[in-house]
Write an enzyme that holds these catalytic residues in place. Sequence first.
Site, mmCIF file in Angstrom:
data_model
loop_
_atom_site.group_PDB
_atom_site.id
_atom_site.type_symbol
_atom_site.label_atom_id
_atom_site.label_comp_id
_atom_site.label_asym_id
_atom_site.label_seq_id
_atom_site.Cartn_x
_atom_site.Cartn_y
_atom_site.Cartn_z
ATOM 1 N N ARG A 1 0.832 -1.183 0.000
ATOM 2 C CA ARG A 1 0.000 0.000 0.000
ATOM 3 C C ARG A 1 0.872 1.240 0.000
ATOM 4 N NH1 ARG A 1 -4.788 -0.763 3.264
ATOM 5 N NH2 ARG A 1 -3.293 -1.826 4.597
ATOM 6 N N SER B 1 7.583 -5.667 6.402
ATOM 7 C CA SER B 1 7.235 -6.611 7.470
ATOM 8 C C SER B 1 7.924 -7.967 7.351
ATOM 9 C CB SER B 1 5.720 -6.754 7.528
ATOM 10 O OG SER B 1 5.171 -5.480 7.763
ATOM 11 N N ASP C 1 5.151 -3.836 10.283
ATOM 12 C CA ASP C 1 3.728 -3.586 10.544
ATOM 13 C C ASP C 1 3.376 -3.585 12.031
ATOM 14 O OD1 ASP C 1 4.230 -6.290 10.679
ATOM 15 O OD2 ASP C 1 2.678 -6.885 9.259
HETATM 16 P P1 ADP Z 1 -0.407 -8.795 5.198
HETATM 17 O O1 ADP Z 1 -0.173 -9.639 6.392
HETATM 18 O O2 ADP Z 1 0.069 -9.414 3.950
HETATM 19 O O3 ADP Z 1 -0.007 -7.377 5.374
HETATM 20 P P2 ADP Z 1 -3.214 -8.589 5.784
HETATM 21 O O4 ADP Z 1 -2.957 -8.055 7.131
HETATM 22 O O5 ADP Z 1 -4.198 -7.876 4.919
HETATM 23 O O6 ADP Z 1 -1.953 -8.766 4.896
HETATM 24 O O7 ADP Z 1 -3.708 -10.081 5.967
HETATM 25 C C1 ADP Z 1 -3.982 -10.882 4.881
HETATM 26 C C2 ADP Z 1 -4.306 -12.240 5.416
HETATM 27 O O8 ADP Z 1 -5.503 -12.185 6.178
HETATM 28 C C3 ADP Z 1 -4.545 -13.248 4.336
HETATM 29 O O9 ADP Z 1 -3.348 -13.958 4.063
HETATM 30 C C4 ADP Z 1 -5.595 -14.161 4.926
HETATM 31 O O10 ADP Z 1 -4.972 -15.258 5.525
HETATM 32 C C5 ADP Z 1 -6.243 -13.360 6.012
HETATM 33 N N1 ADP Z 1 -7.609 -13.014 5.599
HETATM 34 C C6 ADP Z 1 -7.990 -12.115 4.680
HETATM 35 N N2 ADP Z 1 -9.321 -12.108 4.540
HETATM 36 C C7 ADP Z 1 -9.805 -13.035 5.384
HETATM 37 C C8 ADP Z 1 -11.110 -13.534 5.699
HETATM 38 N N3 ADP Z 1 -12.201 -13.062 5.116
HETATM 39 N N4 ADP Z 1 -11.200 -14.490 6.635
HETATM 40 C C9 ADP Z 1 -10.115 -14.952 7.228
HETATM 41 N N5 ADP Z 1 -8.870 -14.565 6.971
HETATM 42 C C10 ADP Z 1 -8.709 -13.609 6.059
HETATM 43 MG MG MG Z 2 -0.204 -5.686 6.416
#
Ligand code: ADP
Ligand code: MG
Length: 458
Positions: A77, A146, A199
């Site tokens: 982002r 992260s 993060d």
């Molecule tokens: P990152 O850790 O890559 O920064 P996020 O914090 O957005 O990304 O988390 C993404 C993760 O959250 C995905 O890998 C998935 O495992 C989990 N996730 C996303 N949407 C859902 C959902 N509707 N239900 C459960 N887990 C979810």
């Molecule tokens: Mg994230």
Amino acid sequence: EVEVEAEKVVAELRERCATPASLLWDVAAAMAGEMGAGLEKEGGSRVKMLLSYVDKLPTGREEGLFYGLDLGGTNFRVLKVHLGGSKKHVVNSESREVSIPPHLMSGTSSELFGFIAGELGKFVAEEEEGTDMPNGKKKELGFTFSFPVRQRSVASGTLVKWTKAFSIDDAVGEDVVAELQTAMVKQGLDMHVAALINDAVGTLAGARYYDEDVVAGVIFGTGTNAAYVEKANAIPKWEGELPNSGDMVINMEWGNFYSSHLPVTEYDEALDKESLNPGEQIYEKLTSGMYLGDIVRRVLLKLSLQSGIFGSIDNSKLKTRFHLRTPHISAMHHDETPDLKIVAEKLHQILEITHTSLETRKMVVEICDIVARRAARLAAAGVAGILMKLGRNGGIDNQRSVIAIDGGLFEHYTKFRECLESTLGELLGEEASKSVAVKHANDGSGIGAALIAASQSR
Ligand code: ADP
Ligand code: MG
């Protein structure tokens, strides 16, 4: 016969994944112990307890225009915030999310950073109209990266190793800010990287901006991590000059936590063995979004092979790693239709399992429940470990402690989140719970970097 065999598999899973409060307390105490060991000396623990060099967190009084870049596990982002000081706080913010093309996760460092700088450049160019920086001042950028980084200052650090789905060999050991800066120069982007954080630190900073009782930032997303505020004089391994504030944010890298108390099953062992980082990030593999779906898949495969409960199906989808994802198990787990229609739909669409009985679908839901509940309860134990280390788990002095949590798993998986929160209450007890709050810190990781960039450039 088929049902009996299937129930055996589930019963064994249930038993192996059990997390009674006594076990969770052992896990929490082990976490607190590892924290101490990691602070004691370099390499003192699997939990690295890395210095972030962030010694002042945002106060809410910051002013000006700042940029943030957030590279997590799935998306990245870019964002811009206009901070208006203590009365106005965030006057305006704009952000854009871009998914990372999978081939860039295992390519070369310059390809990845080139892509990131390119997207940042586009965002800045489009956002630029009408927001000139005052007389040629450089744009200040905070970078949330992260993955485990050994920091050398608040705005530099070398990559220790990749985690989650990333493995770009030529980036390990390199300074990620230098890589970003080089890529930005190639794009003709004139920005200054004022802070390099992850993060968890960003979530801590983003929440602290609004509430000075926030003591820790925790992520349950693709992976998991935590950061908290430690007294600088309680960090024996620190050799540098002590900061004026007397505080230091510690990036725990708790995903790599391990304790013999962790309830690890045959499914977890197989998942670990076949992973990109065998033997590492064991706590992460039990508690985060990248893995929960795959644990459930492995149980379903065993169920299919051992009991034949899904009929004579082609198991090829069930045998494909990461084919069943955490959002899928979340959807099945939250299915409230009387005949478990959503479960039937997911089994059919994703795993090509058709014509299941209601009993079988209930069994699938229970498997999701066992795996997600274990994750959430272990997550709560980790948080309790931090409170224990800070001496804030007793509730004696009534000092308010806020834990800011973010990440896609915590945000979207309602039952995970509710279980985490109720388990923390169960562990702390009624009295101590009154002074501890869990707060969802939305998008702290993005805005946190910009806020730390702001507080550093003060
Ligand atoms: P990152 O850790 O890559 O920064 P996020 O914090 O957005 O990304 O988390 C993404 C993760 O959250 C995905 O890998 C998935 O495992 C989990 N996730 C996303 N949407 C859902 C959902 N509707 N239900 C459960 N887990 C979810
Ligand atoms: Mg994230």
